[in-house]
Design an enzyme around this catalytic site. Structure first.
Site, PDB file in Angstrom:
ATOM      1  N   GLU A  48      10.246   0.831   6.883  1.00 15.57           N
ATOM      2  CA  GLU A  48      10.751  -0.449   6.338  1.00 15.57           C
ATOM      3  C   GLU A  48       9.752  -1.052   5.345  1.00 15.57           C
ATOM      4  O   GLU A  48       9.487  -2.248   5.342  1.00 15.57           O
ATOM      5  CB  GLU A  48      11.111  -1.428   7.459  1.00 15.57           C
ATOM      6  CG  GLU A  48      12.248  -0.881   8.305  1.00 15.57           C
ATOM      7  CD  GLU A  48      13.226  -1.913   8.821  1.00 15.57           C
ATOM      8  OE1 GLU A  48      13.301  -3.010   8.264  1.00 15.57           O
ATOM      9  OE2 GLU A  48      13.937  -1.575   9.777  1.00 15.57           O
TER      10      GLU A  48
HETATM   11  C1  LIG Z   1      10.652   7.481  12.116  1.00 12.25           C
HETATM   12  C2  LIG Z   1      11.115   7.050  10.770  1.00 12.25           C
HETATM   13  C3  LIG Z   1      12.358   6.442  10.629  1.00 12.25           C
HETATM   14  C4  LIG Z   1      12.820   6.072   9.366  1.00 12.25           C
HETATM   15  N1  LIG Z   1      14.086   5.543   9.230  1.00 12.25           N
HETATM   16  C5  LIG Z   1      14.599   5.359   7.986  1.00 12.25           C
HETATM   17  C6  LIG Z   1      15.977   4.996   7.808  1.00 12.25           C
HETATM   18  O1  LIG Z   1      16.717   4.784   8.768  1.00 12.25           O
HETATM   19  N2  LIG Z   1      16.457   4.898   6.547  1.00 12.25           N
HETATM   20  C7  LIG Z   1      15.668   5.111   5.453  1.00 12.25           C
HETATM   21  O2  LIG Z   1      16.162   4.996   4.336  1.00 12.25           O
HETATM   22  N3  LIG Z   1      14.354   5.440   5.580  1.00 12.25           N
HETATM   23  C8  LIG Z   1      13.812   5.582   6.818  1.00 12.25           C
HETATM   24  N4  LIG Z   1      12.490   5.947   6.966  1.00 12.25           N
HETATM   25  C9  LIG Z   1      11.679   6.171   5.777  1.00 12.25           C
HETATM   26  C10 LIG Z   1      10.587   5.134   5.578  1.00 12.25           C
HETATM   27  O3  LIG Z   1      11.148   3.926   5.171  1.00 12.25           O
HETATM   28  C11 LIG Z   1       9.581   5.711   4.567  1.00 12.25           C
HETATM   29  O4  LIG Z   1       8.839   6.682   5.261  1.00 12.25           O
HETATM   30  C12 LIG Z   1       8.660   4.663   3.987  1.00 12.25           C
HETATM   31  O5  LIG Z   1       9.383   3.817   3.133  1.00 12.25           O
HETATM   32  C13 LIG Z   1       7.495   5.278   3.208  1.00 12.25           C
HETATM   33  O6  LIG Z   1       7.934   6.244   2.306  1.00 12.25           O
HETATM   34  P1  LIG Z   1       7.236   7.697   2.287  1.00 12.25           P
HETATM   35  O7  LIG Z   1       7.216   8.189   3.681  1.00 12.25           O
HETATM   36  O8  LIG Z   1       7.922   8.509   1.272  1.00 12.25           O
HETATM   37  O9  LIG Z   1       5.741   7.418   1.854  1.00 12.25           O
HETATM   38  P2  LIG Z   1       5.193   7.267   0.362  1.00 12.25           P
HETATM   39  O10 LIG Z   1       6.009   6.279  -0.381  1.00 12.25           O
HETATM   40  O11 LIG Z   1       5.009   8.595  -0.239  1.00 12.25           O
HETATM   41  O12 LIG Z   1       3.771   6.614   0.640  1.00 12.25           O
HETATM   42  C14 LIG Z   1       2.619   7.379   1.024  1.00 12.25           C
HETATM   43  C15 LIG Z   1       1.413   6.436   1.021  1.00 12.25           C
HETATM   44  O13 LIG Z   1       1.208   5.926  -0.313  1.00 12.25           O
HETATM   45  C16 LIG Z   1       1.228   4.522  -0.296  1.00 12.25           C
HETATM   46  N5  LIG Z   1       1.849   4.041  -1.526  1.00 12.25           N
HETATM   47  C17 LIG Z   1       3.024   4.422  -2.075  1.00 12.25           C
HETATM   48  N6  LIG Z   1       3.267   3.729  -3.184  1.00 12.25           N
HETATM   49  C18 LIG Z   1       2.236   2.884  -3.350  1.00 12.25           C
HETATM   50  C19 LIG Z   1       1.900   1.885  -4.308  1.00 12.25           C
HETATM   51  N7  LIG Z   1       2.696   1.574  -5.332  1.00 12.25           N
HETATM   52  N8  LIG Z   1       0.745   1.221  -4.152  1.00 12.25           N
HETATM   53  C20 LIG Z   1      -0.078   1.469  -3.111  1.00 12.25           C
HETATM   54  N9  LIG Z   1       0.183   2.385  -2.177  1.00 12.25           N
HETATM   55  C21 LIG Z   1       1.328   3.085  -2.286  1.00 12.25           C
HETATM   56  C22 LIG Z   1       2.011   4.133   0.937  1.00 12.25           C
HETATM   57  O14 LIG Z   1       1.690   2.824   1.385  1.00 12.25           O
HETATM   58  C23 LIG Z   1       1.597   5.220   1.915  1.00 12.25           C
HETATM   59  O15 LIG Z   1       0.384   4.874   2.523  1.00 12.25           O
HETATM   60  C24 LIG Z   1      11.996   6.276   8.233  1.00 12.25           C
HETATM   61  C25 LIG Z   1      10.733   6.856   8.384  1.00 12.25           C
HETATM   62  C26 LIG Z   1      10.292   7.251   9.626  1.00 12.25           C
HETATM   63  C27 LIG Z   1       8.947   7.905   9.736  1.00 12.25           C
END
Ligand SMILES: Cc1cc2nc3c(=O)[nH]c(=O)nc-3n(C[C@H](O)[C@H](O)[C@H](O)COP(=O)(O)OP(=O)(O)OC[C@H]3O[C@@H](n4cnc5c(N)ncnc54)[C@H](O)[C@@H]3O)c2cc1C
Length: 580
Positions: free
Chosen positions: A399
């Protein structure tokens, strides 16, 4: 209706905020039904939940439907209860002891239902909301993809017009509840450009699921990929306006973040409860470990953080409710209903982002200290704290990661200043000439004065950063933006505690003052650290450092004794000593 961010520019009268002490008997009963459900029907089945027993989570979700939890935010016109946001948070909080069940509810009752409530047509609402509200159907929210998480707009899922509808192609990642959802809210780019949402039924040809993800925790919660292969979506299933799905996604997430803080509070309190019981039972050196100062310190610090979170959470819920309340009076087919919902769901986006990152970090802190109190046994699955610990890691990620939410908060303040006229710069200038300098001796006066010091310091840091970077702060100096978010959070936390204290009675009142003092001490240290970071990053002159120090004097009191006394209240109550 109060605007977001007011706490930054004006003092909060004592006793004026909504707190758990204000819940009426009926709301307490609703909270009790959620508590009874989790204690009697969910926790006894932990082993099956951990093994992700086929059909179990869907069964629990249906029961939550029977109990009305899935209907909490659905308008009464569509079979819902339309409960106040504070009551919604109470339900979620009470489910906190079992995070997988709690997440299932949040994905269903929040992430899946709210897009429809906020932006659905009366026909869409009539078709889907009654089934989702009753628990007959379950839903999911499909935004993230393999290549796009934080950067959600970089998604690859595409929709193209086709006859009386659209063809949808793409793959969504991390979809909570995917394994048993009947309805998916799917975000895609229409014609490769326009960010648009679609309501996709599980049975539409071309929808398929990936395997369950192998997660560190939340084993009972279903998380799978959802694949859309040239899926035909009838035109009446386009949700909201073409190209404007960001309103749906962001506003749903705002409200979701608020409730994540509620689940964090519930899980954190449960960690405190099991750690307290263990500390009383476990003997070392001929006595319960609860007698040791360093264990009592942990119990007191967990309590302090939870008390701050609780005070901030319910205050925010009531403030948001003021914006939602007038919408209830509008007819279901009012042409501006979605615009009113947009206003209501976005006004407190900053506070929601704050609650999300602060709350999930408090949860993690409590889970981590809970394990430490258990010693080696905390590292085994024989004690519930191990599961709580595993499940307390991911809330800092989903989220919106906590990094992104810190940036969101500061960005929101800039927006409130520009669009809503929040006088951050003017108030900073007005306060600059009268830094608080010293603190009174009496505890309550000391806390109230310190709140003003926090306000001065936060405004000052914001103003200097604004003068240096303006609108580009978020992109050009993330570290500064995040530090300002932390300062804002400490201010809101202490302000919410101080406003709450007059409402506490008896021993809770004594325990509240202790938590207030301890939070003030902790928060002052955070404030000083972040202020120093901001000033150095901006190459501020020595006089700015001196001024900041005058705004942030360290509260002096016997913190060792305060922790000891607060821990005593916790031990007497077998856990969290306030709230309903
Ligand atoms: C158990 C689980 C349930 C989930 N349920 C849902 C769901 O129901 N529906 C849905 O749509 N999604 C869902 N998600 C997805 C979740 O919302 C994403 O994992 C989250 O938004 C982060 O995206 P990412 O994993 O691609 O990480 P990334 O965006 O790749 O981020 C990796 C790291 O880089 C950092 N980062 C990225 N961009 C920036 C920036 N601009 N500045 C500084 N730091 C940055 C982040 O903070 C993080 O530390 C779920 C995830 C999990 C693990």
């Amino acid at each position: 209706m109060q605007r977001s961010g007011q706490f930054l520019v004006q003092s909060t009268p004592a006793g004026s905020t909504f707190t758990p002490e204000d819940f009426d008997a009926e709301t307490r009963m609703i909270g009790k039904s959620a508590e009874d459900f989790v204690r009697h029907e969910v926790l006894p089945r932990l082993e099956e939940i951990e093994q992700a027993k086929e059909g179990l989570m869907r069964e629990l979700d249906r029961k939550m439907g029977e109990l009305g939890f899935t209907a909490a935010e659905v308008p009464t016109h569509y079979g819902g209860l339309d409960l106040p946001k504070t009551t919604v948070a109470l339900i979620v909080e009470k489910l906190g002891p079992e995070p997988a069940t709690c997440l299932t509810l949040q994905a269903h009752a929040g992430l899946a239902i709210l897009p429809l409530v906020l932006e659905g047509t009366p026909e869409q609402k009539a078709r889907y909301l009654p089934k989702l509200a009753s628990g007959e159907w379950c839903g999911s929210f499909c935004l993230s993809e393999t290549g796009s998480g934080s950067d959600a707009l970089a998604m690859k899922t595409r929709a193209v017009p086709d006859g009386d509808g659209y063809r949808l192609t793409g793959e969504k990642m991390w979809v909570t509840n995917a394994g048993f959802a009947d309805l998916f809210t799917v975000f895609a780019k229409l014609n490769g450009e326009q960010f648009t949402a679609f309501l996709v039924e599980r049975t539409f040809p071309g929808v398929s699921l990936g395997r369950e993800e192998r997660k560190i925790g939340l084993h009972g919660s279903s998380t799978r990929r959802v694949v859309f292969e040239n899926v035909f979506v009838p035109k009446e299933n386009l949700l909201g306006e073409v190209g404007k799905a960001h309103y749906i996604a962001l506003n749903t997430l705002n409200l979701g973040r608020y409730k994540m803080a509620a689940s964090a509070l519930g899980t954190g309190k449960y960690a405190l409860e099991v750690a307290t019981r263990y500390a009383k039972d476990r003997h070392q050196f001929g006595q319960p470990i609860a007698n040791f100062g360093l264990i009592r310190q942990k119990l007191a610090e967990m309590t302090t953080q939870l008390f701050a979170l609780e005070s901030m959470l319910y205050r925010t819920g009531a403030l948001m409710q003021e914006w939602f309340e007038p919408i209830h009076a509008l007819p279901p087919d009012h042409p501006e209903l979605h615009l009113r919902y947009r206003e209501a769901a976005s006004e407190y986006a900053g506070e929601c982002a704050m609650l999300k990152f602060f709350g999930t970090e408090v949860q993690y802190f409590c889970a981590d200290e809970g394990v430490q109190i258990h010693g080696g046994y905390g590292y085994t699955e024989d004690f519930p704290i191990a599961k709580i610990f595993r499940e307390s890691r991911v809330p800092r990620i989903y989220e919106g990661t906590n990094e992104i939410n810190r940036l969101n908060l500061t960005q929101h303040l800039i927006r409130q200043m520009q669009r809503a006229g929040l006088p951050l710069i003017e108030e900073s200038r007005a306060r600059e000439s009268r830094p608080i300098d010293t603190l009174p001796d009496k505890s309550l006066e000391m806390l109230a004065t310190l709140v003003e010091g926090f306000r001065q310091a936060t405004l000052y840091a914001f103003r200097l950063a604004w003068e240096a970077y303006g609108d580009h702060l978020r992109e050009q100096r993330q570290e500064v933006a995040a530090a300002i978010a932390d300062m804002t959070t400490m201010l809101y936390g202490l302000d919410s505690i101080v406003a709450r204290l007059p409402k506490l009675q008896g021993t809770a009142s004594d325990a509240g003052l202790l938590a207030g003092l301890l939070f003030a001490r902790y928060a002052t240290q955070v404030m000083r650290d972040r202020a120093d970071l901001v000033l150095n990053a901006l190459n501020a002159p020595a006089e700015s450092h001196r001024l900041m120090e005058r705004m942030l004097p360290l509260p002096r009191f016997n913190a060792v004794e305060a922790r000891n006394q607060l821990a005593q209240f916790v031990l007497m109550r077998d856990g969290y000593p306030y709230g309903v």
